[in-house]
Design a protein around this motif. Sequence first.
Motif, PDB file in Angstrom:
ATOM      1  N   TYR A   1       0.836  -1.196   0.000  1.00  0.00           N
ATOM      2  CA  TYR A   1       0.000   0.000   0.000  1.00  0.00           C
ATOM      3  C   TYR A   1       0.877   1.255   0.000  1.00  0.00           C
TER       4      TYR A   1
ATOM      5  N   SER B   1       1.146   3.449   2.011  1.00  0.00           N
ATOM      6  CA  SER B   1       1.770   3.671   3.315  1.00  0.00           C
ATOM      7  C   SER B   1       3.081   2.908   3.459  1.00  0.00           C
TER       8      SER B   1
ATOM      9  N   PHE C   1       3.063  -0.335   3.622  1.00  0.00           N
ATOM     10  CA  PHE C   1       2.706  -1.600   4.249  1.00  0.00           C
ATOM     11  C   PHE C   1       2.539  -2.694   3.204  1.00  0.00           C
TER      12      PHE C   1
ATOM     13  N   GLY D   1      -6.576  -8.559   9.404  1.00  0.00           N
ATOM     14  CA  GLY D   1      -5.413  -7.900   8.810  1.00  0.00           C
ATOM     15  C   GLY D   1      -4.489  -8.821   8.042  1.00  0.00           C
TER      16      GLY D   1
ATOM     17  N   THR E   1      -7.736  -7.610   0.831  1.00  0.00           N
ATOM     18  CA  THR E   1      -6.813  -7.082  -0.182  1.00  0.00           C
ATOM     19  C   THR E   1      -6.758  -8.014  -1.385  1.00  0.00           C
TER      20      THR E   1
ATOM     21  N   HIS F   1     -14.120 -15.697   9.465  1.00  0.00           N
ATOM     22  CA  HIS F   1     -13.406 -15.902  10.720  1.00  0.00           C
ATOM     23  C   HIS F   1     -13.962 -17.124  11.426  1.00  0.00           C
TER      24      HIS F   1
HETATM   25  N1  LIG Z   1      -5.868   1.280   1.827  1.00  0.00           N
HETATM   26  C1  LIG Z   1      -4.965   0.793   2.662  1.00  0.00           C
HETATM   27  N2  LIG Z   1      -3.845   1.466   2.945  1.00  0.00           N
HETATM   28  C2  LIG Z   1      -2.927   0.972   3.774  1.00  0.00           C
HETATM   29  N3  LIG Z   1      -3.009  -0.220   4.385  1.00  0.00           N
HETATM   30  C3  LIG Z   1      -4.115  -0.943   4.149  1.00  0.00           C
HETATM   31  C4  LIG Z   1      -5.138  -0.493   3.272  1.00  0.00           C
HETATM   32  N4  LIG Z   1      -6.098  -1.438   3.229  1.00  0.00           N
HETATM   33  C5  LIG Z   1      -5.694  -2.425   4.033  1.00  0.00           C
HETATM   34  N5  LIG Z   1      -4.494  -2.145   4.589  1.00  0.00           N
HETATM   35  C6  LIG Z   1      -3.720  -2.988   5.502  1.00  0.00           C
HETATM   36  O1  LIG Z   1      -3.464  -4.213   4.857  1.00  0.00           O
HETATM   37  C7  LIG Z   1      -3.574  -5.291   5.771  1.00  0.00           C
HETATM   38  C8  LIG Z   1      -4.538  -6.329   5.232  1.00  0.00           C
HETATM   39  O2  LIG Z   1      -5.835  -5.780   5.249  1.00  0.00           O
HETATM   40  P1  LIG Z   1      -7.076  -6.627   4.758  1.00  0.00           P
HETATM   41  O3  LIG Z   1      -8.252  -5.736   4.802  1.00  0.00           O
HETATM   42  O4  LIG Z   1      -6.737  -7.250   3.454  1.00  0.00           O
HETATM   43  O5  LIG Z   1      -7.165  -7.729   5.898  1.00  0.00           O
HETATM   44  P2  LIG Z   1      -8.256  -8.864   6.115  1.00  0.00           P
HETATM   45  O6  LIG Z   1      -7.548 -10.154   6.076  1.00  0.00           O
HETATM   46  O7  LIG Z   1      -9.387  -8.693   5.186  1.00  0.00           O
HETATM   47  O8  LIG Z   1      -8.706  -8.544   7.590  1.00  0.00           O
HETATM   48  P3  LIG Z   1     -10.152  -8.677   8.296  1.00  0.00           P
HETATM   49  O9  LIG Z   1     -10.300 -10.088   8.678  1.00  0.00           O
HETATM   50  O10 LIG Z   1     -10.018  -7.798   9.486  1.00  0.00           O
HETATM   51  O11 LIG Z   1     -11.170  -8.200   7.317  1.00  0.00           O
HETATM   52  C9  LIG Z   1      -4.003  -4.692   7.102  1.00  0.00           C
HETATM   53  O12 LIG Z   1      -2.867  -4.583   7.920  1.00  0.00           O
HETATM   54  C10 LIG Z   1      -4.516  -3.331   6.747  1.00  0.00           C
HETATM   55  O13 LIG Z   1      -4.258  -2.415   7.766  1.00  0.00           O
END
Ligand SMILES: Nc1ncnc2c1ncn2[C@@H]1O[C@H](COP(=O)(O)OP(=O)(O)OP(=O)(O)O)[C@@H](O)[C@H]1O
Lengths: 311, 254
Positions: free
Chosen positions: A14, A16, A18, A41, A46, A192
């Motif tokens: 991302y 950021s 990350f 997370g 994503t 989950h």
């Molecule tokens: N637009 C963004 N900008 C920066 N970081 C992001 C963005 N979207 C998601 N992230 C980060 O990417 C990581 C994965 O996020 P994601 O939403 O894919 O997780 P997830 O597996 O769907 O989690 P959950 O079970 O909580 O839905 C997380 O650490 C999140 O903070």
Amino acid sequence: MQDVISISNLSKTYASGFSALKNVDLTIHRGEIFALLGPNGAGKTTLISIVCGIVNPSSGSVTVDGHDIQRDYRASRSLIGLVPQELSTDAFESVWNTVTFSRGLFGKAANPAHIEKMLRALSLWDKKDNRIITLSGGMKRRLMIAKALSHEPQILFLDEPTAGVDVELRRDMWQLVRDLRDSGVTIILTTHYIEEAEEMADRIGVITHGELILVEEKCELMRKLGKKQLTLLLQQPLSHVPTELVSRGLTLSGDGSELIYTYDTQDADAGVAELLKELAAAGIHYKDLRTEQSSLEDIFVSLVSGRSKKS
Amino acid sequence: MMNLHAVRAIFRFEMARTWRTLMQSVISPVISTSLYFIVFGAAIGARIPEVEGVSYGAFIVPGLIMLSLLTQSISNASFGIYFPKFSGTIYELLSAPVSTPEIVLSYVGAAATKSIMLGLIILVTSGLFVPLRVAHPLWMLLFLVLTSVTFSLVGFIIGIWADGFEKLQVVPLLIITPLTFLGGSFYSIAMLPPFWQQVALFNPVVYLISGFRWSFYDIADVSLGVSLGMTLVFLAVALVIVAWIFRTGYRLKA
Ligand SMILES: Nc1ncnc2c1ncn2[C@@H]1O[C@H](COP(=O)(O)OP(=O)(O)OP(=O)(O)O)[C@@H](O)[C@H]1O
Ligand SMILES: [Mg+2]
């Protein structure tokens, strides 16, 4: 089996900085229910968002039924229906209009009969003229499904479809998903609730910290990683495991009234019969016994925690 | 091949929003225009002599229409695309098999359609207050359409750029409204001291209003060719920015 989605070497960093996905390789078979498991997370949303065109990949490639998601996005996206994790709807629109809108957006000619069928199947027919703002959370969730199915997609993504949904509705949704699969739709869901994956999925992928650490047939996974536990309720409590049985890896419960034997289901010569004979020889008598098989949940927890300990 | 079903769906959706918010979209600009007429046209205008042979009340009509056109195009188009971003429903648009030109065509098309309708409504409303005359109706319509489309594009860009409701307000409030007021809505540039006449030429809105007013009364601050040319330049600039936004996914896709 034919692959309908193939993801290769997919990464996402991302803005950021990350890194949410790291070199993910995954293929989805046509007609299967694939469950993506992972803690908050992990990168589930994503991954789905990239396949659906909502998030740009940083590197790697994805094809949907042979169409590259970027070069050939029209073809790939028209095959996909998405129910996102968040309940975002146009509050002031009516149920009927919003579903009709979705169908048009995906390039299909109007088909009131199909939309009626969809709304009826999701028990929303009597709400068709209501404004969305007047629906309950569970109804909104079903509405999102109706929108996703409005253009008769071949592939359906469900990002945590049963979050905040009551038990009865959850059962209904599972049934709906099975019906869809039976009609030939490929389904990828994240959850989950391990129970959900265990109940529904044909195959399971586990993702954590952006890495896909395991992809396996559900039954195979349960068989491979499943542990079985034999618990013997002793007639007389023991203070320690008898020396001649120590090599068996037995453990005693806190008060010494239960003797516990853990073994792999895979292990051909787990030797339960042997053990029982040895116990008799050692003069240990039991009044009852029970066995337990670890659930997917246990497998999952041990996988993910093992992983985070390593890293 | 175009996804016409999608264009139609978005266009209808956006137009439906207008009817739902009829008060805000149509009636309030009509009321505010009428107020301008009462204040500037009747109360103050009665003391102002004719401007280049046109009564002051009639003189300000093109400028008033432009004022509404600009602010409404921007607010309609910016809200139209900002709101889905804000509510999260944009996911559907991004995951749909629609191309950039289709998205722009439908959102900007709907916003521009509303503005054109609004411009015509204000024109008719003005006719109730002052004697109107449109010397070149086709040119008038051309400027109406070009301006609506251009500023709907500008609104679209603002809606994509904005990440909060304040930002949605700030450009119209701090840039567009001052430029319109200073762009000759209520006066002829020729009435300004020479220095400020030169400064005014840096104001893009001057060219829009001048051309539009010419289509009514044959009077202009700058030549028709320059007005039209500048209007087309603004349109082209807006199109280039929109194309860039979609190529890079700027503020739309993470
Ligand atoms: N637009 C963004 N900008 C920066 N970081 C992001 C963005 N979207 C998601 N992230 C980060 O990417 C990581 C994965 O996020 P994601 O939403 O894919 O997780 P997830 O597996 O769907 O989690 P959950 O079970 O909580 O839905 C997380 O650490 C999140 O903070
Ligand atoms: Mg998620």
